[in-house]
Design a protein around this motif. Structure first.
Motif, short mmCIF file in Angstrom:
data_model
loop_
_atom_site.label_atom_id
_atom_site.label_comp_id
_atom_site.label_asym_id
_atom_site.label_seq_id
_atom_site.Cartn_x
_atom_site.Cartn_y
_atom_site.Cartn_z
N ILE A 102 70.16 11.06 116.72
CA ILE A 102 70.36 12.49 116.75
C ILE A 102 69.36 13.11 117.70
O ILE A 102 68.39 12.49 118.12
CB ILE A 102 70.17 13.09 115.34
CG1 ILE A 102 68.77 12.76 114.81
CG2 ILE A 102 71.22 12.59 114.38
CD1 ILE A 102 68.44 13.43 113.52
N LEU A 124 68.81 19.73 111.67
CA LEU A 124 68.96 18.30 111.94
C LEU A 124 68.96 17.48 110.65
O LEU A 124 69.67 16.48 110.55
CB LEU A 124 67.84 17.84 112.86
CG LEU A 124 67.91 18.38 114.29
CD1 LEU A 124 66.68 17.98 115.09
CD2 LEU A 124 69.18 17.90 114.98
N SER A 134 72.38 17.74 109.31
CA SER A 134 73.36 16.97 110.08
C SER A 134 73.28 15.48 109.80
O SER A 134 74.26 14.76 110.02
CB SER A 134 73.17 17.23 111.58
OG SER A 134 71.94 16.66 112.04
N THR A 135 72.14 15.00 109.34
CA THR A 135 71.99 13.57 109.04
C THR A 135 72.34 13.23 107.60
O THR A 135 72.44 12.06 107.26
CB THR A 135 70.55 13.11 109.31
OG1 THR A 135 69.64 13.81 108.44
CG2 THR A 135 70.15 13.35 110.76
N THR A 143 63.69 9.17 108.20
CA THR A 143 64.60 10.25 108.61
C THR A 143 63.82 11.41 109.18
O THR A 143 64.21 12.01 110.19
CB THR A 143 65.45 10.71 107.42
OG1 THR A 143 66.19 9.60 106.90
CG2 THR A 143 66.41 11.81 107.83
N GLN A 196 72.08 5.93 105.59
CA GLN A 196 71.22 6.64 106.52
C GLN A 196 70.66 5.72 107.59
O GLN A 196 70.44 6.12 108.73
CB GLN A 196 70.08 7.33 105.77
CG GLN A 196 70.53 8.55 105.01
CD GLN A 196 69.36 9.25 104.34
OE1 GLN A 196 68.26 8.70 104.28
NE2 GLN A 196 69.60 10.44 103.84
N ALA A 201 73.05 5.48 110.38
CA ALA A 201 73.46 6.75 110.98
C ALA A 201 73.16 6.74 112.48
O ALA A 201 72.22 6.11 112.94
CB ALA A 201 72.71 7.91 110.32
N SER A 221 62.76 10.56 112.61
CA SER A 221 63.89 10.58 113.52
C SER A 221 64.26 12.00 113.90
O SER A 221 64.57 12.30 115.05
CB SER A 221 65.09 9.88 112.87
OG SER A 221 66.23 9.96 113.68
N VAL A 222 64.21 12.90 112.92
CA VAL A 222 64.56 14.30 113.15
C VAL A 222 63.53 14.99 114.05
O VAL A 222 63.88 15.71 114.99
CB VAL A 222 64.69 15.05 111.81
CG1 VAL A 222 64.68 16.56 112.02
CG2 VAL A 222 65.95 14.63 111.08
#
Length: 250
Positions: free
Chosen positions: A13, A75, A78-79, A235, A7, A10, A238-239
């Motif tokens: 996004i 999202l 998708s990650t 995460t 992750q 990754a 980030s999303v």
């Protein structure tokens, strides 16, 4: 730990748009996190935010959750890394306005929810709809399929030409049956779901948020738990494109 490392590598996004809101994005994403991560009612979220000096109404929290929730779930999905090849399928009855509906859910061998579908029947047609949705979303059939003894699953496999190992035994499907428990808890907190559409939307978001944070709970020591939790927060940030309020306060 391999999942956490993957992750970290990754790609970037897209994030949620907060244009037109009066409150800052970090407050909106924090309210959505509270609502979908914990068994809290809208009024409970309102009070938790009030304790931090953020004055708003529970209706505002509801609108934020509805508007941003599906985008957040998409999202997060998708990650996520590739899911497991062993699928557990199960269905549970949910009564909405006096009428029975069936919540069909699929999870992998790691406990991550693959997808769900709310339907008003529990026959072969309903099982085919679920399998088509799973095959379309994941692009492949599972290596092993585990279900209870409902004959609709075998009929759906025959109709769709799915030729995989199919284990039908109630005792083997505890992982899928246990995946319904958080939904049952939220059903009580929310005093039942208002419609099948409401259940579909809420559970789709709730399960993806649960997937993101599920590795922080079991089968890990304290150091691994902290690392996985930190990665889950990264995460989430980030999303949503925001920082957690707790981190801002620190």
């Amino acid at each position: 730990m391999k999942r956490a490392a993957a992750q970290q590598n990754a790609p970037a996004i897209d994030t949620i748009s907060y244009a037109g809101y009066r409150f800052p994005p970090d407050v909106i994403s924090y309210a959505a996190w509270l609502y979908y991560r914990f068994p809290l009612s809208l009024r409970m979220v309102e009070q938790l935010l009030a304790a931090r000096g953020i004055e708003l109404t529970y209706e505002t929290v509801r609108r934020w959750s509805v508007k941003s929730g599906l985008g957040i779930a998409r999202l997060i999905r998708s990650t996520a890394l590739g899911r497991g090849d062993k699928w557990h399928l199960d269905e549970v009855v949910v009564t909405i306005n006096g009428k029975k509906h069936w919540l069909w859910r699929a999870v992998d061998q790691h406990g991550a929810v693959l997808d769900l579908l709310v339907q008003n029947r529990s026959d072969g047609h309903a099982a085919r709809r679920l399998m088509r949705k799973l095959l379309k979303k994941h692009g492949r059939a599972p290596r092993v399929l585990i279900t209870d003894k409902l004959k609709s699953y075998a009929a759906a496999n025959r109709d769709l030409g799915i030729n995989v190992e199919h284990r039908q035994h109630r005792g083997l499907n505890n992982r899928a049956e246990n995946s319904h428990q958080p939904t049952r808890v939220r059903e009580k907190v929310m005093r039942r779901f208002k419609s099948a559409r409401h259940l579909q939307r809420f559970a789709s978001i709730h399960d993806q948020v649960g997937n993101l944070f599920m590795h922080c709970r079991y089968h890990t020591n304290a150091q691994q738990k902290r690392a996985l939790r930190a990665q889950a927060f990264e995460t989430w940030e980030s999303v949503t494109g925001t920082a957690m309020l707790e981190r801002l306060a620190a």
